[in-house]
Enzyme design. Structure first.
Site, PDB file in Angstrom:
ATOM      1  N   GLY A  48       0.833  -1.192   0.000  1.00  0.00           N
ATOM      2  CA  GLY A  48       0.000   0.000   0.000  1.00  0.00           C
ATOM      3  C   GLY A  48       0.869   1.243   0.000  1.00  0.00           C
ATOM      4  O   GLY A  48       2.004   1.214   0.486  1.00  0.00           O
ATOM      5  N   GLN A  53       3.064   9.897   1.175  1.00  0.00           N
ATOM      6  CA  GLN A  53       4.406   9.300   1.274  1.00  0.00           C
ATOM      7  C   GLN A  53       5.313   9.676   0.109  1.00  0.00           C
ATOM      8  O   GLN A  53       6.527   9.525   0.201  1.00  0.00           O
ATOM      9  CB  GLN A  53       4.292   7.770   1.342  1.00  0.00           C
ATOM     10  N   CYS A  93       5.881  -0.185   7.228  1.00  0.00           N
ATOM     11  CA  CYS A  93       5.544   0.985   6.416  1.00  0.00           C
ATOM     12  C   CYS A  93       6.745   1.343   5.555  1.00  0.00           C
ATOM     13  O   CYS A  93       7.873   1.336   6.048  1.00  0.00           O
ATOM     14  CB  CYS A  93       5.194   2.150   7.348  1.00  0.00           C
ATOM     15  N   LEU A  94       6.501   1.667   4.283  1.00  0.00           N
ATOM     16  CA  LEU A  94       7.606   2.033   3.395  1.00  0.00           C
ATOM     17  C   LEU A  94       8.307   3.306   3.868  1.00  0.00           C
ATOM     18  O   LEU A  94       9.455   3.547   3.513  1.00  0.00           O
ATOM     19  CB  LEU A  94       7.108   2.203   1.959  1.00  0.00           C
ATOM     20  N   HIS A 135      -4.374   1.921   7.642  1.00  0.00           N
ATOM     21  CA  HIS A 135      -2.989   2.403   7.738  1.00  0.00           C
ATOM     22  C   HIS A 135      -2.745   3.525   6.719  1.00  0.00           C
ATOM     23  O   HIS A 135      -2.198   4.579   7.060  1.00  0.00           O
ATOM     24  CB  HIS A 135      -2.046   1.213   7.495  1.00  0.00           C
ATOM     25  N   GLU A 136      -3.196   3.306   5.480  1.00  0.00           N
ATOM     26  CA  GLU A 136      -2.972   4.311   4.429  1.00  0.00           C
ATOM     27  C   GLU A 136      -3.802   5.566   4.681  1.00  0.00           C
ATOM     28  O   GLU A 136      -3.343   6.689   4.421  1.00  0.00           O
ATOM     29  CB  GLU A 136      -3.288   3.743   3.040  1.00  0.00           C
ATOM     30  N   HIS A 139      -2.067   7.919   6.883  1.00  0.00           N
ATOM     31  CA  HIS A 139      -1.058   8.738   6.202  1.00  0.00           C
ATOM     32  C   HIS A 139      -1.665  10.043   5.690  1.00  0.00           C
ATOM     33  O   HIS A 139      -1.034  11.098   5.752  1.00  0.00           O
ATOM     34  CB  HIS A 139      -0.465   7.981   5.002  1.00  0.00           C
TER      35      HIS A 139
END
Ligand code: NI
Length: 184
Positions: A48, A53, A93-94, A135-136, A139
């Protein structure tokens, strides 16, 4: 298509609250951004990615939790209509590379969002997909999964990431020096 740079914690730009995607935003430019976000997410690799991000502060998320990486999902201006149950899952997480920890979220959610053409849809999500969407969506509010952890843990994570970045930078520097020598 192009790979985008993923911001890493504690970059303050990750704290930006994303603005809605407006009707006039839909079109080739937004399509290109969505394609680039998928390419960046698959290359990372991740399941995701929120626009925040990649330093694009609009309410746009791409997700693909399939093993074959052939079920791309786009959520534009997502809203959670209902939540059900609780699920504790290990998340990563990226933007927080190499760190994994457990977070409690709703087990099931019903979401309303727009697709890349601007059409509104509703969908029930559960399992990893429900967790990933929540989660996204965090962000887009400038929130990271590490915010659910203790202050002590978060501070330890910040220090570890800064050390990793310094090591990466010095390795890159050494490689550049080696190349410069080789070409002399
Ligand atoms: Ni993330």
């Amino acid at each position: 298509m192009a790979l985008l740079t993923i911001l890493e914690y504690p970059d303050p730009r990750l704290r930006t609250r994303a603005r809605p995607v407006l009707p006039e935003d839909f079109g080739p430019e937004l399509d290109r951004m969505i394609d680039d976000m998928f390419e960046t997410m698959y290359a990372a690799p991740g399941i995701g990615l929120a626009a925040t991000q990649v330093d694009f502060h609009k309410r746009l998320i791409v997700i693909d939790v399939s093993a074959e990486k052939n079920e791309p999902l786009v959520f534009i201006n997502p809203e959670i209509l209902s939540r059900e149950g609780k699920a504790v899952m290990e998340e990563g997480c990226l933007s927080v590379p190499g760190i994994f920890d457990e977070v409690e979220r709703a087990a099931k959610v019903r979401v309303r969002a727009q697709d890349r053409t601007g059409a509104t849809f509703e969908r029930d999500l559960d399992g990893i997909l429900a967790v990933c969407l929540q989660h996204e969506m965090d962000h887009l509010e400038g929130k990271l999964f590490v915010d659910y952890l203790s202050d002590l843990k978060r501070e330890r994570i910040r220090k570890k990431l800064e050390k990793d970045r310094r090591e990466r930078a010095s390795r890159a520097g050494a490689a550049a020096t080696a190349r410069a020598r080789a070409y002399r």
